[in-house]
Design a protein around this motif. Structure first.
Motif, short mmCIF file in Angstrom:
data_model
loop_
_atom_site.label_atom_id
_atom_site.label_comp_id
_atom_site.label_asym_id
_atom_site.label_seq_id
_atom_site.Cartn_x
_atom_site.Cartn_y
_atom_site.Cartn_z
N ARG A 199 0.86 -1.17 0.00
CA ARG A 199 0.00 0.00 0.00
C ARG A 199 0.91 1.23 0.00
N SER A 200 0.39 2.37 -0.37
CA SER A 200 1.22 3.56 -0.47
C SER A 200 1.78 4.01 0.87
N SER A 209 10.23 4.32 -2.48
CA SER A 209 9.34 5.44 -2.16
C SER A 209 9.79 6.65 -2.96
N ASP A 210 9.21 7.80 -2.67
CA ASP A 210 9.61 9.01 -3.37
C ASP A 210 11.09 9.31 -3.19
N THR A 211 11.63 8.96 -2.02
CA THR A 211 12.99 9.34 -1.67
C THR A 211 13.94 8.17 -1.53
N LYS A 242 4.92 14.28 2.55
CA LYS A 242 4.92 14.21 1.09
C LYS A 242 5.37 12.85 0.57
N GLU A 243 5.80 11.96 1.46
CA GLU A 243 6.37 10.68 1.05
C GLU A 243 5.28 9.63 0.89
N GLN A 244 5.50 8.69 -0.06
CA GLN A 244 4.65 7.53 -0.18
C GLN A 244 5.43 6.43 -0.88
N PHE A 245 5.04 5.18 -0.62
CA PHE A 245 5.62 4.07 -1.34
C PHE A 245 5.06 4.07 -2.76
N LYS A 296 6.33 0.30 7.27
CA LYS A 296 5.40 1.41 7.28
C LYS A 296 6.13 2.70 6.97
N LEU A 297 5.41 3.63 6.43
CA LEU A 297 6.00 4.87 5.94
C LEU A 297 6.68 5.66 7.06
#
Length: 567
Positions: A318-319, A371-373, A351-354, A339-340
């Motif tokens: 999941r994101s 993820s984003d980063t 602002k981060e998500q998988f 988990k995020l």
């Protein structure tokens, strides 16, 4: 902070490229004689055009984005354009406008899927085709000499499934059947793999057959439709094959529902294979209302699912979290693997998500998450504790795959790097929209003398280390990321008229696949350090083997070689 005094289990919390002297990075000139070359450059003059057809290979993309609605109003002819002060109100009156959504979503996924058959020296390349990308198309590449001979249909075009679907195909996935080479000379067709294609609301299943492949056979590949499933109330997010029970597959919907499908009973009734069969599937009762410990009520979206080490154990992404779904007992057990919130030290969680998940090749315990980063290697046996992390520096990666280093350094004339090739892994991460891909190499710590205390500790801990810093994978073969090239690109953007988006002038790869080392070895002579072969599908406006697909409808082959230095 002295990284040498950090407890071993904490070292993975410091991402490579984010901290000074990361403890899990092996990077030193003295390591080159052990690790060998970890940079892969296109081999000069090795590009081969395999097939070209703008009508069958080119996806029906909408016009590439170049103007937002307010910008369009501002740049319209003076006699019809509104005043600049009225542009925002006009744009808001006409409703929301997302110019890149249609195009970028079309470029999220790899459009090529390979079914490789070294037993008959054949690679079957699958891709969406048709006026609305609503058919499964394929080409059969047969190794002849040092290149591939492309088999086409009677009209000189691509082969295509006889069924047209109601929606555009978003993904194709294949499941090869190993060991079919023992069935020879019986004059009948042999099943070499299974294929599924997913659209917005449908999933379709096929079997891939090849004719009698004796020494005098033509070995033609055919695609037979088995049946389909429609999900009327919810969109399909992802579908995957089981590596354990080859006839099984799982479908993930956008609301988190999971469905298990088994083709076994359908395959036992071959006389009805041409019927318009509808699969039912089994809905898996997964309690998603578990407490993952995050305490967050943010919006999230479901990403993908993969089979883990057991036929009834799944990894679902999941994101905002990744879960292990254990269906072996009567009651389904769900636990949180990642988990995020765990990334908060080096990423802005707001602002981060998988974004994308992949299993680590044939390893059923490890998986890779971007993820984003960050890019993270995880182990299902060690939940909530990453094994290794990088700050990847890529813009919205949508593709990730994991290969053994031996696949990318095949056909090496020098065997002194065999330990690294057999022990190491390569993660390919990138985005088709930006056409930027990087290779991240990792593996165990350096080998210690057999029987020593260090070797026994390494055997117990089984820690992963990043092998050198990541490097670029130049898919197009016609550009580089050196300073002069990037400066030239920036100047070219400024030189374009305001109404032209710079992305329209880039060479875009729509899909690619790496030829396995058995077939790649037959395509070329050994290199000094080895390499691989890549097959591309290119999108062009205006030591391994790779096949790529371009927007102009070109299917190309490119040879790559391992090197200590970038081009």
């Amino acid at each position: 902070m002295d990284m040498n005094i950090i407890p071993e289990e904490w070292k993975s919390l410091f991402p490579i490229s984010s901290v000074f002297k990361p403890p899990l990075l092996l990077s030193n000139p003295s390591l080159k004689p052990i690790l060998g070359p970890l940079i892969f450059n296109p081999k000069p003059n090795s590009t081969t055009l395999l097939f070209s057809s703008s009508s069958s290979l080119l996806p029906p993309l909408p016009p590439l984005p170049h103007l937002s609605l307010p910008r369009f109003l501002l740049t319209s002819p003076p006699d019809s354009a509104p005043l600049p002060s009225s542009v925002p109100s006009v744009a808001s009156f006409l409703g929301p406008h997302h110019p890149k959504s249609d195009v970028s979503s079309s470029l999220l996924y790899n459009r090529l899927e390979f079914l490789q058959c070294p037993q008959i020296n054949t690679v079957v390349v699958f891709f969406p085709t048709g006026e609305n990308s609503d058919q499964v198309g394929f080409l059969q590449l047969v190794l002849k000499g040092s290149t591939f001979d492309v088999k086409v249909d009677e009209n000189g075009g691509v082969f295509a499934s006889r069924r047209w679907f109601s929606y555009r195909i978003s993904r194709i996935s294949v499941n090869p059947i190993p060991g079919f080479s023992s069935l020879r000379g019986n004059g009948s067709c042999v099943t070499i793999g299974y294929l599924l294609s997913s659209t917005t609301y449908f999933v379709h299943w096929f079997i891939v057959k090849v004719g009698d492949f004796g020494p005098n056979s033509d070995s033609r590949v055919s695609l037979v439709h088995l049946g389909s499933k429609i999900f009327k109330t919810c969109c399909v997010v992802h579908a995957c094959w089981s590596p354990h029970l080859l006839e099984e597959s799982v479908v993930l919907l956008e609301n988190g529902d999971l469905f298990l499908f088994d083709l076994d009973s359908r395959l036992k009734t071959p006389h009805t294979l041409n019927a318009n069969f509808k699969f039912n599937g089994t809905r898996l009762k997964v309690p998603w209302d578990i407490d993952d410990g995050s305490g967050s009520s943010r919006n999230y979206r479901w990403l993908s699912c993969e089979f883990s080490w057991h036929p009834r154990v799944l990894i679902v992404a999941r994101s905002d979290a990744v879960f292990l779904v254990d269906l072996r007992a009567h009651e389904c057990n769900v636990s949180c693997l990642m988990k995020l919130e765990m990334l908060h030290m080096y990423a802005s969680i707001e602002k981060e998500q998988f974004l994308v998940l992949s299993k680590a090749g044939s390893d059923d315990f490890h998986f890779v998450l971007a993820s984003d980063t960050l890019l993270v290697v995880c182990d299902v046996r060690k939940p909530l504790m990453p094994m290794l992390q990088w700050a990847h520096g890529l813009d919205k990666p949508s593709y990730v795959d994991v290969l053994r280093l031996s696949e990318l350094r095949s056909q090496s004339r020098d065997d002194k790097f065999n330990w690294a090739s057999d022990s190491g892994f390569c993660i390919i991460v990138g985005s088709f929209w930006n056409c930027e891909f990087n290779i991240f190499c990792y593996g165990p710590s350096l080998p210690a003398p057999i029987g020593s205390v260090a070797s026994k500790i390494a055997e117990l801990r089984k820690s992963f280390y990043a092998w050198e810093l990541p490097s670029d994978l130049l898919l197009s073969g016609h550009e580089c990321h050196c300073g002069s090239y990037l400066v030239k690109e920036e100047f070219s953007k400024d030189a374009l008229p305001e109404w032209i988006d710079w992305q329209q002038k880039k060479e875009i790869v729509l899909g690619f696949g790496i030829v396995n080392k058995d077939l790649s070895a037959l395509l070329s002579e050994p290199d000094e350090f080895g390499g691989f072969t890549l097959i591309f599908f290119f999108l062009v406006e205006s030591g391994f083997t790779l096949i790529r697909l371009m927007y102009s409808g070109k299917l190309e082959l490119q040879r790559y070689c391992a090197s200590f230095d970038s081009v």
